[in-house]
Design a protein around this motif. Structure first.
Motif: not given
Length: 78
Positions: A51-63
């Motif tokens: 997020c460019p506002r708060c810096g929170a990171e999100r992730e989706h990982a697929l094997g």
């Protein structure tokens, strides 16, 4: 414009994230111009967005497959 059939499922999934998952779950900011990054190592693919506002990171990982076999295959191709 490229037809859906000529893009990989991973490209189509990234496009989905780019259009549908750009509202930050932490602060609610909608990153209308943002995109998700994708990184693959032959066994997994990880999509991330910050997020460019708060810096929170999100992730989706697929094997993608058996990790050891896939990594051996990638090493053989190099």
């Amino acid at each position: 414009m490229t037809a859906n059939g000529s893009r990989s499922p991973f490209e189509r999934l990234k496009e989905h994230y780019d259009h549908e998952e750009l509202v930050c779950r932490e602060c609610g900011f909608e990153d209308e111009d943002g995109t998700w990054d994708a990184e693959a190592d032959g066994a997994d693919i990880v999509y991330t967005h910050t997020c460019p506002r708060c810096g929170a990171e999100r992730e989706h990982a697929l094997g993608l497959s058996d990790r050891e076999t896939a990594q051996e295959h990638v090493q053989e191709q190099r």
